[in-house]
Design an enzyme around this catalytic site. Structure first.
Site, short mmCIF file in Angstrom:
data_model
loop_
_atom_site.label_atom_id
_atom_site.label_comp_id
_atom_site.label_asym_id
_atom_site.label_seq_id
_atom_site.Cartn_x
_atom_site.Cartn_y
_atom_site.Cartn_z
N ASP A 521 0.66 -1.22 0.05
CA ASP A 521 0.01 -0.29 0.02
C ASP A 521 0.97 1.27 0.04
O ASP A 521 2.09 1.18 0.02
CB ASP A 521 -0.83 -0.07 1.16
CG ASP A 521 -0.20 -0.23 2.61
OD1 ASP A 521 0.71 0.58 2.75
OD2 ASP A 521 -0.41 -1.25 3.28
N GLU A 601 22.90 -22.73 -17.54
CA GLU A 601 22.08 -21.72 -16.79
C GLU A 601 22.63 -20.53 -16.10
O GLU A 601 22.21 -19.22 -16.15
CB GLU A 601 21.37 -22.50 -15.68
CG GLU A 601 20.38 -23.32 -15.92
CD GLU A 601 19.66 -24.37 -15.00
OE1 GLU A 601 18.41 -24.62 -14.79
OE2 GLU A 601 20.55 -24.87 -14.08
#
Ligand code: DGJ
Length: 712
Positions: A521, A601
């Site tokens: 928020d 990777e």
């Protein structure tokens, strides 16, 4: 921007007007909020004798004057307004009638810092302050209005005099005399936050409440009210967002004569605040308006947040790419293991290593130890200072996870201070994740938290702190604070700690977190430049969380990580490139064990981190356009403010036999410029209007595309 003439207050932003008027009985009427107008909108009020509508005594026998119909800036109980009220006050004698009458107003420059609460920071703001006085108790309401660009910020303070009052409800309300509106809200659950939903506002209140003591995963405290025909690119919409991290209430209802009332503010049924010669300030409400659909609304709103709410990140770390060890190890690690992860993270190009849960006291699972914030030397085989030094020696900054608001029953802190936990006197506490919530409305608790944080920040030489919060408040009982005050005072206690840290350690970057995005928020964003968006790290599900969150929050505030596959929440296997593209729509990081990666990777991640760093400022400071958001595919465009650069990301969900192509119109680019994409020069007008065929190969599920676009 603020014009006051004959009791008429006209507030004009870049693209909107907000108008109020004090009427002949001293009531503050809400006249208009929408695209710019000139003139007095009280002309649209119709005064008619309405069946069964009551009139205040001072209107004499004039039955055409009734608060049952009039659009009001402040709505209370007992005055003949039978709609849902915004403000409920109980008087000394227990009655709940109240009437606020205009007293005075003033216009001044500069936004006010509200003591103890986050508030917008605007140097050159013009502010209107209107004071109303309550007839019986003489309590005052001070309303403030700040205008900037397409946004209006409302503030409200209630000041009680000698007479005791109880504030039982305190919401901002908005009345619209006519029109058909929808509300867009963002609901969800743990691991599935801020899913966008839309409902028509009708008779009978549509209400959303968080009574969890925090914003919650379940419903966010930001809403969008729009015309019933508003879409992503067309129509009027306004966003309402509280600068607040606690319980809240929202309602929207249509009334008997087709008018609409919307209310939003802090507090739930647990809230009741006694006042006498004292005051309470409500959290500010940010309201942004657009007549050009949700996309434009989000951009205007998010620019405001980046400039006037999210504090500048003073950390020496610039958009740090971090590696967090939570999904890599959970509670199972040693100091040596952490060191090997941090070394590998550095080799991959990370700037920061964050040590998550499990480093302190006897914390080897989530059953114990919260509150005992000293490192577990047996487990780490070293102290915090040594661990931090060894890690930073590798050339990577060090950050630490904490959950300061909590206590485990199995802890030294609880044994010494059971009265510091929020729990009822005569009832066993309700547990959440085996833990209890500390009473942050108690100054001693706040002081304790500040002191152990001081110790950790200093000894751990922390550059970064991840602040977690893993359960909600159930037991509203404190040993020092009246029960009805806890919802408010708790959050003030929390904010006072953030304020203290921000001031004392301006270079410490704090990441907000509440089991992912349970307290996402504007209140938190004011103190913490980014927050962990969700505990769900699956690239496909995260796309929905990112898109939902992007309506009311800038993507720069989204903590966003690439995790291992099969994903720990969904068990889905997605390509590394897709995971990385999705993580780029936020503040990038890794949430995996790099020592377990293959060479291939590792090389791919190294490359991806370099790519992210190239685009980081475009992502952070640019505008975010949602281009495509369907069950089949999602696509977004980050565009620099001068529209010279853009980054397009698209993900196709499932691959189909004989697939249908996906197209996007590149809203946000300049139609008068030409752009270079994949070695081809393409006119902006073509990209914006004819669009772009997304070059999916459709050879795999979860395929992603990333295209860098530059003005030529
Ligand atoms: C919940 C957070 O969202 C996770 O990232 C992790 O920090 C755990 N808590 C640790 O307990």
């Amino acid at each position: 921007m603020i014009k006051v003439e004959n009791n008429l207050f006209t507030l004009t932003g870049d693209n909107f007007t907000y108008q109020m008027k004090v009427d002949s009985f001293g009531r503050l009427l809400h006249l208009y909020h929408g695209p710019k107008i000139i003139g007095d909108a009280s002309s649209i009020i119709s005064y008619r004798d309405r069946g069964f509508s009551a009139s205040p005594y001072e209107a004499g026998f004039d039955r055409t004057y009734s608060y049952d119909y009039l659009p009001l800036e402040i709505s209370t109980l007992g005055e003949g307004d039978f709609r849902t009220p915004g403000i409920i006050i109980s008087q000394e004698d227990g009655t709940t009638s109240s009437a606020f009458i205009y007293k005075e107003h003033r216009v001044y420059n500069g936004s006010n810092k509200i003591k103890g609460l986050p508030s917008v920071v605007i140097e050159d703001a013009e502010c209107l302050e209107i004071t109303l006085e309550e007839e019986l108790s003489k309590a005052k309401i001070i309303l403030t209005y700040i205008i900037k660009d397409s946004s209006l910020v409302r503030g409200l303070e209630i000041v009680a005099g000698d007479k005791k009052i109880k504030l039982k409800k305190a919401l901002y309300t908005f009345d619209y005399l006519y029109g058909s509106f929808d509300v867009t809200y963002f609901e969800g659950r743990h691991c599935s936050e801020r899913t966008r939903k839309r409902a028509t506002i009708n008779t009978g209140a549509l209400t959303f409440t968080s009574r969890r003591g925090a914003t919650s995963h379940q419903i966010n405290n930001g809403f969008i009210i729009c015309d019933s025909n508003t879409t992503e690119l067309f129509g009027s919409a306004l966003s309402l967002e509280l600068l607040w991290s606690g319980s809240f209430t929202f309602f929207a209802e249509k009334n008997q004569y087709g008018s609409t009332r919307v209310g939003l503010g802090m507090g739930s049924e647990f809230f009741e605040y006694e006042l006498q010669n004292s005051s309470i300030a409500l959290p500010e409400l940010l309201i942004t308006f657009s007549s050009n659909g949700f996309s434009d609304l989000s951009i205007k709103n998010n620019r405001f947040i980046m400039s006037h709410i999210r504090r500048k990140n003073l950390s020496k770390l610039n958009n740090p790419v971090l590696l967090n060890n939570w999904e890599a190890t959970y509670f199972d690690f040693t100091g040596e293991k952490l060191l090997s992860i941090a070394k590998e993270a550095k080799a991959l190009g990370c700037d920061l290593f964050v040590l998550d849960d499990g480093w302190f006291s006897n914390r080897n699972d989530d059953l114990s130890s919260l509150g005992d914030w000293f490192e577990n030397k047996d487990k780490l085989k070293m102290d915090l200072n040594t661990l931090s030094s060894l890690i930073t020696k590798e050339g990577i900054a060090f950050g630490l996870w904490v959950e300061p608001e909590m206590v485990s029953e199995n802890s030294i802190l609880f044994k010494n201070h059971p009265e510091w936990a929020l729990m009822l006197k005569n009832k066993k506490p309700v547990r959440g994740r085996y833990q209890l919530v500390l009473d942050l409305s108690n100054k001693d608790v706040v002081a304790y938290i500040k002191s152990f944080l001081d110790d950790l920040i200093t000894r751990g030489k922390l550059s970064y702190m991840k602040w977690d919060y893993n359960r909600f408040i159930t037991d509203f009982f404190s040993s020092v604070t009246p029960a009805g005050k806890i919802e408010y005072d708790y959050i003030l206690g929390l904010y006072s700690i953030f304020e203290y840290l921000n001031e004392k350690y301006p270079h410490l970057m704090i990441e907000g977190c509440s089991g992912g995005g349970g307290r996402f928020d504007l209140g938190l964003i004011y103190y913490t430049p980014q927050s962990w968006l969700s505990d769900n790290t699956d690239a496909i599900e995260r796309l929905d969380i990112e898109f939902g969150s992007s309506y009311l929050y800038p993507i720069a505030t989204f903590g966003s990580h690439v995790s291992a596959v099969p994903n720990h929440q969904t068990h889905r296997v997605t390509p590394l490139f897709t995971r990385s593209c999705v993580a780029m729509l936020g503040s990038y990081g890794l949430e995996l064990d790099p020592t377990k990666l293959s060479e291939e990777e590792k090389n791919e991640i190294k490359f991806e981190i370099k790519e992210y760093k190239k685009y980081a400022s475009l992502i952070k400071d640019g505008d975010f356009y949602r281009l495509l958001d369907s069950n089949e595919a999602s696509s977004a465009l980050c565009v620099s403010r001068d529209k010279s650069k853009a980054l397009l990301i698209a993900v196709n969900r499932l691959s189909h036999g004989n697939p249908v192509d996906h197209y996007v119109k590149l809203n946000g680019l300049d139609e008068n410029k030409s752009y270079l994409i994949n070695g081809k020069v393409i006119p902006g007008s073509l990209l914006v209007n004819a669009g772009l065929l997304l070059p999916f190969t459709f050879s795999n599920d979860y395929e992603a595309i990333r295209l860098y676009i530059e003005e030529i």
